[in-house]
Structures are given as C-alpha cells and as structure tokens.
Design a protein around this motif. Structure first.
Motif, PDB file in Angstrom:
ATOM      1  N   ALA A  10       0.823  -1.206   0.000  1.00  0.00           N
ATOM      2  CA  ALA A  10       0.000   0.000   0.000  1.00  0.00           C
ATOM      3  C   ALA A  10       0.861   1.262   0.000  1.00  0.00           C
ATOM      4  CB  ALA A  10      -0.932  -0.003   1.214  1.00  0.00           C
ATOM      5  N   ALA A  11       1.949   1.247   0.775  1.00  0.00           N
ATOM      6  CA  ALA A  11       2.841   2.408   0.838  1.00  0.00           C
ATOM      7  C   ALA A  11       3.537   2.637  -0.501  1.00  0.00           C
ATOM      8  CB  ALA A  11       3.871   2.213   1.941  1.00  0.00           C
ATOM      9  N   ALA A  12       3.934   1.542  -1.161  1.00  0.00           N
ATOM     10  CA  ALA A  12       4.581   1.668  -2.470  1.00  0.00           C
ATOM     11  C   ALA A  12       3.602   2.252  -3.489  1.00  0.00           C
ATOM     12  CB  ALA A  12       5.092   0.312  -2.934  1.00  0.00           C
ATOM     13  N   ASP A  13       2.349   1.794  -3.451  1.00  0.00           N
ATOM     14  CA  ASP A  13       1.330   2.324  -4.372  1.00  0.00           C
ATOM     15  C   ASP A  13       1.077   3.807  -4.129  1.00  0.00           C
ATOM     16  OD1 ASP A  13       1.060  -0.185  -5.478  1.00  0.00           O
ATOM     17  OD2 ASP A  13      -0.753  -0.704  -4.341  1.00  0.00           O
ATOM     18  N   ALA A  14       1.237   4.222  -2.866  1.00  0.00           N
ATOM     19  CA  ALA A  14       1.006   5.621  -2.512  1.00  0.00           C
ATOM     20  C   ALA A  14       2.250   6.486  -2.713  1.00  0.00           C
ATOM     21  CB  ALA A  14       0.539   5.722  -1.061  1.00  0.00           C
ATOM     22  N   GLY A  15       3.365   5.865  -3.083  1.00  0.00           N
ATOM     23  CA  GLY A  15       4.598   6.608  -3.298  1.00  0.00           C
ATOM     24  C   GLY A  15       5.196   7.177  -2.029  1.00  0.00           C
ATOM     25  N   ARG A  16       5.040   6.484  -0.908  1.00  0.00           N
ATOM     26  CA  ARG A  16       5.531   6.968   0.386  1.00  0.00           C
ATOM     27  C   ARG A  16       7.037   6.727   0.516  1.00  0.00           C
ATOM     28  NH1 ARG A  16       1.923   7.235   4.713  1.00  0.00           N
ATOM     29  NH2 ARG A  16       3.782   7.773   5.916  1.00  0.00           N
ATOM     30  N   ALA A  17       7.818   7.788   0.432  1.00  0.00           N
ATOM     31  CA  ALA A  17       9.271   7.675   0.527  1.00  0.00           C
ATOM     32  C   ALA A  17       9.709   7.269   1.932  1.00  0.00           C
ATOM     33  CB  ALA A  17       9.926   8.999   0.139  1.00  0.00           C
ATOM     34  N   ASP A  18       8.974   7.706   2.968  1.00  0.00           N
ATOM     35  CA  ASP A  18       9.363   7.352   4.331  1.00  0.00           C
ATOM     36  C   ASP A  18       9.173   5.857   4.587  1.00  0.00           C
ATOM     37  OD1 ASP A  18       6.614   7.649   4.171  1.00  0.00           O
ATOM     38  OD2 ASP A  18       6.409   8.829   6.017  1.00  0.00           O
ATOM     39  N   TRP A  19       8.097   5.299   4.043  1.00  0.00           N
ATOM     40  CA  TRP A  19       7.895   3.860   4.164  1.00  0.00           C
ATOM     41  C   TRP A  19       8.991   3.090   3.419  1.00  0.00           C
ATOM     42  CZ3 TRP A  19       4.560   0.377   6.518  1.00  0.00           C
ATOM     43  CH2 TRP A  19       3.544   0.937   7.301  1.00  0.00           C
ATOM     44  N   ALA A  20       9.386   3.591   2.255  1.00  0.00           N
ATOM     45  CA  ALA A  20      10.464   2.945   1.502  1.00  0.00           C
ATOM     46  C   ALA A  20      11.758   2.957   2.305  1.00  0.00           C
ATOM     47  CB  ALA A  20      10.663   3.634   0.157  1.00  0.00           C
ATOM     48  N   GLN A  21      11.998   4.043   3.031  1.00  0.00           N
ATOM     49  CA  GLN A  21      13.195   4.143   3.871  1.00  0.00           C
ATOM     50  C   GLN A  21      13.144   3.129   5.006  1.00  0.00           C
ATOM     51  OE1 GLN A  21      13.744   8.028   5.640  1.00  0.00           O
ATOM     52  NE2 GLN A  21      15.963   7.790   5.738  1.00  0.00           N
ATOM     53  N   VAL A  22      11.980   2.970   5.623  1.00  0.00           N
ATOM     54  CA  VAL A  22      11.817   1.978   6.683  1.00  0.00           C
ATOM     55  C   VAL A  22      11.997   0.560   6.129  1.00  0.00           C
ATOM     56  CG1 VAL A  22      10.140   0.945   8.275  1.00  0.00           C
ATOM     57  CG2 VAL A  22      10.366   3.425   8.143  1.00  0.00           C
ATOM     58  N   GLN A  23      11.450   0.319   4.942  1.00  0.00           N
ATOM     59  CA  GLN A  23      11.615  -1.001   4.327  1.00  0.00           C
ATOM     60  C   GLN A  23      13.084  -1.311   4.070  1.00  0.00           C
ATOM     61  OE1 GLN A  23       9.792  -1.487   0.467  1.00  0.00           O
ATOM     62  NE2 GLN A  23       9.937  -3.727   0.553  1.00  0.00           N
ATOM     63  N   ARG A  24      13.838  -0.343   3.565  1.00  0.00           N
ATOM     64  CA  ARG A  24      15.268  -0.566   3.331  1.00  0.00           C
ATOM     65  C   ARG A  24      15.995  -0.872   4.637  1.00  0.00           C
ATOM     66  NH1 ARG A  24      14.534   3.758  -0.312  1.00  0.00           N
ATOM     67  NH2 ARG A  24      15.319   5.255   1.218  1.00  0.00           N
ATOM     68  N   TRP A  25      15.653  -0.130   5.678  1.00  0.00           N
ATOM     69  CA  TRP A  25      16.284  -0.379   6.983  1.00  0.00           C
ATOM     70  C   TRP A  25      15.992  -1.796   7.456  1.00  0.00           C
ATOM     71  CZ3 TRP A  25      13.205  -0.394  11.746  1.00  0.00           C
ATOM     72  CH2 TRP A  25      13.991  -0.624  12.883  1.00  0.00           C
ATOM     73  N   ILE A  26      14.744  -2.224   7.361  1.00  0.00           N
ATOM     74  CA  ILE A  26      14.368  -3.561   7.819  1.00  0.00           C
ATOM     75  C   ILE A  26      15.023  -4.637   6.971  1.00  0.00           C
ATOM     76  CG2 ILE A  26      12.454  -5.203   8.045  1.00  0.00           C
ATOM     77  CD1 ILE A  26      10.662  -2.765   8.738  1.00  0.00           C
ATOM     78  N   GLU A  27      14.899  -4.532   5.659  1.00  0.00           N
ATOM     79  CA  GLU A  27      15.278  -5.639   4.773  1.00  0.00           C
ATOM     80  C   GLU A  27      16.743  -5.627   4.353  1.00  0.00           C
ATOM     81  OE1 GLU A  27      12.487  -6.798   1.793  1.00  0.00           O
ATOM     82  OE2 GLU A  27      10.820  -5.788   2.796  1.00  0.00           O
ATOM     83  N   ARG A  28      17.422  -4.495   4.515  1.00  0.00           N
ATOM     84  CA  ARG A  28      18.849  -4.457   4.156  1.00  0.00           C
ATOM     85  C   ARG A  28      19.761  -4.397   5.376  1.00  0.00           C
ATOM     86  NH1 ARG A  28      18.969  -0.226  -1.026  1.00  0.00           N
ATOM     87  NH2 ARG A  28      17.268  -1.232  -2.205  1.00  0.00           N
ATOM     88  N   PHE A  29      19.342  -3.666   6.393  1.00  0.00           N
ATOM     89  CA  PHE A  29      20.180  -3.580   7.599  1.00  0.00           C
ATOM     90  C   PHE A  29      19.818  -4.672   8.603  1.00  0.00           C
ATOM     91  CE2 PHE A  29      20.977  -1.868  11.927  1.00  0.00           C
ATOM     92  CZ  PHE A  29      22.366  -1.854  11.859  1.00  0.00           C
TER      93      PHE A  29
END
Length: 223
Positions: A10-29
């Motif tokens: 849902a966040a990706a569909d909405a273009g939420r950059a903050d959610w994308a940042q949280v996803q990177r933190w979770i899935e990469r760090f």
C-alpha cells in the motif's frame, strides 16, 4: 496494525518515501550482516556451536543483525504500524497498549496464560511501531526515549514479551561487540515487540526486575 506485506504494498502504491526508507532499513540492515556486530564466534547457533565466518560470508540468516526478522517476514508473521504521535508520554501509552494486541494477533498466543514460552513458528511473530513525526531535541542519544523504554521493558517482560527501541543516534551497545553503538540505529523512532526467547538472557541483566520472570520461563537458560 497491518501485516507488513500488505502495508508495504500500500505504501509503495502511494509513493511513500518514508515507508520505503523503513523497508530498506528492515530488509537491508536488520535482515543483513554487519562485521561490526561481532557475531562470528560469539553468537550461539541453534544447532550448536557459534556462528562461523563461512555462515557470515554466505549471509545466512543466523548471522543477520536480527536472525529472526527475515523468517518473520517470509512467514507473514511481521506486523507494522505507523503512528503520528510525537509526545514521549503518548508514545509510551500507545506502545504499552499494543502488548495485548500483539498477543491476540494471529497466531494468538499468551505465554503467561499458557505457562510456557512461544515456540516456532509462533515465536516468529513480530510487531514494529514507528513514529515518523517524532523529532529528538538534539542529535545523538535521546534521554526521553531511553527513559520511556526503561519504564516499559519490565511491563513487556511480565507478559512474556520483549521490547526493542530503535532511533537515529541510539547509543545502546551491541551485545557481542560493545564498542559498536549503532546496532539500534533507525531512520525513525521505532519499537519492536516479540515473544521472549531463551537468548534474551543477553538482554535481561540479573540485577533487573525482569530477570526472575525470565528465570521462571526459561529455567536452565540463565547461565
């Protein structure tokens, strides 16, 4: 709170950059490895022995910053919630209220009512609450956040749960490499809820109120 898989879509569909940042933190760090964490030769492997250099080099989950989050996500047992709150006391109230919500979330399990710890795969259930609008008064360690965490952690332990805090500037030491103090860093203030497990002897000092609770739940694991 939502399942992580649904919330991220849902966040990706909405273009939420903050959610994308949280996803990177979770899935990469969090779901990645860091040599600075010092797990090689120090972190226990569930099959016996310690994490090896070969396992670290291969990026195996047991060598991740958190060895359980990838499995939690892959088994659709990872919940997430975004909150607009900015007041530390209001944040504390919200996080405390989510303990019972977490216990009731599917798969529902109450360690205290059952008189035993959660086992796999139920033990993989995790919840992350993050606060994109919260701003520290100054860079570095946030005394207000650290204090509300100290107020809350024993309440979670009493329910057979654990609580983790994350924020940019958190200075908590890595258990396997204490000089490294960025293991709990995050792009936004966040708190993670999960079930207490045997390895939590690393995070519950013997001189704290939570230790007798840990001892009762995991007799034989306290040393």
């Amino acid at each position: 709170m939502q399942k992580y898989s649904e919330a991220i879509r849902a966040a990706a569909d909405a273009g939420r950059a903050d959610w994308a940042q949280v996803q990177r933190w979770i899935e990469r760090f969090i779901c990645g490895t860091s040599a600075l964490q010092g797990v090689v030769g120090r972190r226990d492997h569930p099959d016996g022995g310690k994490v090896t250099q070969a396992q670290f080099d291969a990026g195996e989950k047991i060598a991740h910053v958190c060895p359980f989050v990838r499995d939690s996500i892959d088994n659709d047992l990872f919940y997430i919630e975004e909150s607009p709150l900015t007041s530390p006391l209001q944040i504390r109230k919200l996080v405390l209220s989510r303990a019972d919500d977490f216990i009731r979330a599917e798969p529902a399990f109450d360690p205290i009512a059952q008189g035993r710890a959660a086992t796999m795969p139920v033990a993989l259930k995790t919840m992350l609450i993050w606060f994109p609008n919260y701003q520290s008064e100054k860079p570095g360690a946030d005394k207000k956040v650290d204090q509300i965490f100290k107020w809350m952690i024993t309440e979670f332990i009493r329910k057979g749960l654990m609580l983790g805090q994350f924020y940019r500037g958190c200075a908590e030491a890595s258990v396997h490499n204490p000089p490294w103090r960025k293991v709990l860093t995050a792009p936004y203030l966040a708190f993670a809820l999960r079930y207490m497990q045997p390895h939590d002897k690393l995070f519950i000092p013997a001189d704290t109120p939570g230790f007798p609770i840990y001892q009762k739940m995991f007799a034989g694991h306290e040393h």
